[in-house]
Design a protein around this motif. Sequence first.
Motif, PDB file in Angstrom:
ATOM      1  N   GLY A  13       0.808  -1.214   0.000  1.00 15.53           N
ATOM      2  CA  GLY A  13       0.000   0.000   0.000  1.00 15.53           C
ATOM      3  C   GLY A  13       0.842   1.265   0.000  1.00 15.53           C
ATOM      4  O   GLY A  13       0.549   2.215  -0.729  1.00 15.53           O
ATOM      5  N   THR A  16       2.156   2.050  -3.366  1.00 15.03           N
ATOM      6  CA  THR A  16       1.215   2.489  -4.413  1.00 15.03           C
ATOM      7  C   THR A  16       1.316   3.994  -4.622  1.00 15.03           C
ATOM      8  O   THR A  16       0.966   4.485  -5.692  1.00 15.03           O
ATOM      9  N   THR A  17       1.796   4.705  -3.616  1.00 14.04           N
ATOM     10  CA  THR A  17       1.870   6.160  -3.741  1.00 14.04           C
ATOM     11  C   THR A  17       3.179   6.629  -4.363  1.00 14.04           C
ATOM     12  O   THR A  17       3.192   7.590  -5.120  1.00 14.04           O
ATOM     13  N   ARG A  18       4.268   5.933  -4.016  1.00 12.22           N
ATOM     14  CA  ARG A  18       5.576   6.317  -4.579  1.00 12.22           C
ATOM     15  C   ARG A  18       6.624   5.288  -4.183  1.00 12.22           C
ATOM     16  O   ARG A  18       6.428   4.508  -3.253  1.00 12.22           O
ATOM     17  N   HIS A  81       0.988  -4.494  -7.837  1.00 17.00           N
ATOM     18  CA  HIS A  81      -0.104  -3.518  -7.883  1.00 17.00           C
ATOM     19  C   HIS A  81      -1.450  -4.233  -8.016  1.00 17.00           C
ATOM     20  O   HIS A  81      -2.416  -3.887  -7.342  1.00 17.00           O
ATOM     21  N   ARG A  85      -4.490  -4.218  -5.396  1.00 17.41           N
ATOM     22  CA  ARG A  85      -5.781  -3.696  -5.869  1.00 17.41           C
ATOM     23  C   ARG A  85      -6.908  -4.686  -5.593  1.00 17.41           C
ATOM     24  O   ARG A  85      -7.985  -4.316  -5.135  1.00 17.41           O
ATOM     25  N   PHE A 108      -5.867   2.707   3.336  1.00 13.61           N
ATOM     26  CA  PHE A 108      -5.384   2.893   1.969  1.00 13.61           C
ATOM     27  C   PHE A 108      -6.490   3.270   0.991  1.00 13.61           C
ATOM     28  O   PHE A 108      -6.246   4.043   0.064  1.00 13.61           O
ATOM     29  N   GLN A 110      -8.965   5.181   1.638  1.00  9.90           N
ATOM     30  CA  GLN A 110      -9.147   6.618   1.840  1.00  9.90           C
ATOM     31  C   GLN A 110      -8.083   7.414   1.083  1.00  9.90           C
ATOM     32  O   GLN A 110      -8.353   8.486   0.567  1.00  9.90           O
ATOM     33  N   ARG A 111      -6.877   6.864   0.985  1.00 12.47           N
ATOM     34  CA  ARG A 111      -5.785   7.598   0.355  1.00 12.47           C
ATOM     35  C   ARG A 111      -5.661   7.389  -1.152  1.00 12.47           C
ATOM     36  O   ARG A 111      -5.298   8.311  -1.865  1.00 12.47           O
ATOM     37  N   VAL A 112      -5.929   6.172  -1.625  1.00  7.97           N
ATOM     38  CA  VAL A 112      -5.687   5.902  -3.046  1.00  7.97           C
ATOM     39  C   VAL A 112      -6.962   5.708  -3.870  1.00  7.97           C
ATOM     40  O   VAL A 112      -6.920   5.831  -5.084  1.00  7.97           O
ATOM     41  N   GLN A 113      -8.082   5.403  -3.212  1.00  6.36           N
ATOM     42  CA  GLN A 113      -9.353   5.226  -3.924  1.00  6.36           C
ATOM     43  C   GLN A 113     -10.494   5.800  -3.083  1.00  6.36           C
ATOM     44  O   GLN A 113     -11.434   5.081  -2.730  1.00  6.36           O
TER      45      GLN A 113
END
Length: 184
Positions: A13, A16-18, A81, A85, A108, A110-113
Motif C-alpha cells: 500500500g 502504491t503512492t511512490r 499492484h 488492488r 489505503f 481513503q488515500r488511493v481510492q
Amino acid sequence: MQISEPAEYVILGLLTTRSMHGYEMFQLIEGGTLGQIIHLEMSQMYAFLKKLERLHYIEAEVESQGTRPPRKIFQLTAEGHEVFRQWIRQPVEKPRDIRILFLIKLYFVQRVQPAQLGTLVEQQIKACQSFLQHLKTRQQTTTLQPDDAAFLDQVVLSSRIYQTQALLEWLSELQKGIQHRVLT
C-alpha cells in the motif's frame, strides 16, 4: 509462498503512492496511524521486503549515497499492484480481522481510492451480516443446560454473536460518517 502478514499489505500500500526505501516505510508506519494498527520491528520490515521481492510484487533499484552504503529503493511491480488492488477491494471474512486487516484497507482506500470508501464499508457490513446469520443459525440448533458438557461452546458462540453485533453497530456509524462527509 504468499502474503501472510498484514504488514506485507501495508508495504504494498505504501508503495502504491511512490517508490521509497525500507527505513522510510518503517518511519511512515511507526510515526502515523498505521503504527496504531500494526506493530513492526525493523528486522521484520526487511524480511517482508525480501519476501515481497521473491514473490515479484516489488522490485528494488540500488541507489548510491556517496560515502554511505548504497540503499535499495523499492517500487511496486505490475503484479504487486494488481495483488494489492484486488485485496483492498474485498471485505474481510471474519470479524476478528476487522481490527487489523479492515483498518489497513480503510486507511489505503481513503488515500488511493477515496471514491470506494463507502463501497468497502457497505461490503464489510454485508460480510458481517452474513457471518452473524451463520452464528445465529448455529445457536438456534442447540439448547443446553449450564451443566451440559457443551455449555462453554455455547458461551463462546454467544460471545462471538455479541462481538459481531457490536462491529455491525460500529460499521453502521462509520457508514453514516462517510455519507455525511460526502454530502457536505
